[in-house]
Design an enzyme around this catalytic site. Structure first.
Site, short mmCIF file in Angstrom:
data_model
loop_
_atom_site.label_atom_id
_atom_site.label_comp_id
_atom_site.label_asym_id
_atom_site.label_seq_id
_atom_site.Cartn_x
_atom_site.Cartn_y
_atom_site.Cartn_z
N HIS A 122 -68.62 -129.96 -21.52
CA HIS A 122 -67.87 -130.52 -21.58
C HIS A 122 -66.76 -129.66 -21.13
CE1 HIS A 122 -65.24 -133.99 -23.11
NE2 HIS A 122 -65.31 -134.43 -22.64
N ASP A 199 -71.97 -127.58 -30.30
CA ASP A 199 -70.65 -128.95 -29.79
C ASP A 199 -71.60 -130.05 -30.03
OD1 ASP A 199 -69.32 -131.85 -29.16
OD2 ASP A 199 -69.47 -130.52 -27.11
N GLN A 202 -72.71 -135.34 -28.30
CA GLN A 202 -73.63 -136.18 -27.94
C GLN A 202 -75.49 -135.89 -28.45
OE1 GLN A 202 -73.95 -137.93 -25.56
NE2 GLN A 202 -71.39 -138.19 -25.05
N LYS A 225 -69.15 -141.50 -30.73
CA LYS A 225 -70.44 -141.51 -30.69
C LYS A 225 -72.04 -141.80 -31.50
CE LYS A 225 -68.40 -138.88 -26.74
NZ LYS A 225 -68.63 -138.43 -25.63
N CYS A 363 -66.24 -135.16 -17.13
CA CYS A 363 -65.29 -134.15 -18.01
C CYS A 363 -66.53 -132.89 -18.06
CB CYS A 363 -64.97 -134.91 -19.63
SG CYS A 363 -64.03 -135.97 -19.86
#
Length: 405
Positions: A122, A199, A202, A225, A363
């Site tokens: 991303h 990261d 997600q 999220k 993105c």
């Protein structure tokens, strides 16, 4: 416990509406999840019963706000198995959390140091490290992927060396759904003396995240999220790092002592939390984590796997439909193309049928260029989605294909 998807759906008010006269099918969960009533109630309660600033007041409203705010920190620390609650640092989201690390440990980089990211990134985890390299003279290295969207781990091994200072990779690709082998990545990086940032934007909502088992130094994610409000997120980091790196943001609560010409910083977590925080957002995040923790997580994961498998099987019914991202380890993200149809047109037609998806580059422009695509259409599934939602998706896709033929 058992997993009752209808009981779950009933707790999400936004799902019970119509779009252009058709029941909403929300399949844009990789962009943001919807919020259960428990989270909405927590926000309403804060603003209507004890709205106040934290850590500062000498009155009961401030005491209650501070208690709920700090209880949320403990809740999140337990959720990700942090060793110390003060390792949980509140941010505005994943992007700020990555920037906080980049402007903290980034001050310790030297010219010639190397940072490894992947072709899956991303923009938040790519551009931020680009800029950190420009400031420090460090060198950005890119780990390639196979056409399936799976990381080339042999290439990753070849990139690691004594100059590697940091490895920053996604837990899950937002664009393809690929689940990366983050434990293996962390182990190899640590053996080379590198720091590891995951990261988790997600990954956090799709299963157990145990930062001790992963072996990373930093794990970052956004609340929105994870069924929580927007504008709040988490930087988890090892205490030994967080309490020693140079501060980046300065302001009120993060100080210990201030003179006109000098200042000293407070202890964790204050030293990394400058300014009045998103108090309601933090309390909402705590409520979301409590709500999710009360569900049957293995059953939740099995339900999401079933949705992805069912959708992947139905792809065979539509000639010219191609899934983008076929790594063997995936979560509920189905990016795809329809032959002869632009993703934006697909999204527009589906929206008119009440089906909400994402279209574009997600993105992740360099990834799309690597795959030779202008973008994709992306359906992403969450715990409140059903096979009936997927049936509606494919009915809408068949109509779109007819209209665009």
């Amino acid at each position: 416990m058992t997993f009752d998807v209808n009981a779950i759906r009933a707790q999400f008010p936004v799902l019970h509406q119509e779009i252009d006269g058709k029941p909403l099918v929300y399949l844009d969960n990789a962009a943001t999840t919807q919020k259960p009533q428990a989270v909405i109630d927590a926000l309403i309660e804060y603003y209507t019963q004890y709205n106040s600033n934290v850590h500062r007041g000498a009155h009961q409203l401030a005491d209650k706000a501070t208690q709920r705010y700090e209880n949320a920190r403990s809740t999140v620390a337990n959720f990700i198995n942090a060793q110390h609650r003060e390792e949980v640092i509140w941010t505005s989201g994943t992007t700020e959390a990555i920037n906080l690390v980049a402007n903290g440990v980034g001050q310790l980089f030297n010219a010639g140091d190397e940072i490894i990211v992947t072709e899956l990134e991303h923009h938040a985890n790519l551009v931020t490290w680009q800029q950190a390299c420009k400031r420090s003279g460090a060198i950005l290295k890119i780990c390639p992927i196979f056409d399936s969207g799976e990381l080339d781990m042999n290439a990753f091994d070849a990139l690691l060396n004594e100059k590697t200072r940091l490895v920053a990779v996604p837990h899950v690709s937002n664009a393809l759904g690929t689940v990366n082998p983050i434990k293996d990545i962390a182990k190899k990086a640590k053996q080379n003396g590198a720091w590891v940032l995951i990261d988790g934007a997600q990954g956090i909502a799709h299963g157990d995240v145990d930062v001790q088992a992963i072996g990373c130094d930093f794990y970052v994610f956004s609340g929105h999220k994870l069924f929580a409000p927007t504008g709040v997120g988490v930087l988890w980091g090892r205490k030994s790092l967080l309490e020693t790196w140079p501060v980046w943001q300065t302001g009120g609560e993060m100080i210990s002592d201030v003179e006109y010409q000098t200042a000293t910083w407070g202890e964790l977590p204050n030293r990394l939390e400058a300014g009045t925080p998103n108090i309601a957002g933090v309390i909402g995040l705590g409520a979301a984590v409590e709500w999710l923790s009360n569900l049957d997580i293995p059953a939740l994961q099995a339900h999401e796997r079933d949705l992805l498998a069912y959708a992947s099987e139905r792809v065979k019914e539509i000639k010219g439909m191609k899934i983008v991202g076929t790594a063997p380890e995936k979560i509920g993200v189905m990016s795809f193309q329809l032959q002869g149809a632009h993703p934006a047109d697909i999204g527009f037609i589906l929206d008119k049928q009440g089906v909400a998806i994402r279209t574009g580059d997600n993105c992740a422009q360099p990834l799309m260029k690597r795959l030779g695509l202008p973008g994709t259409a992306r359906a992403s599934f969450s715990i409140y989605n059903t096979r009936a939602d997927i049936d509606r998706l494919f009915d809408a896709l068949k109509k779109a294909q007819t209209m665009l033929a």
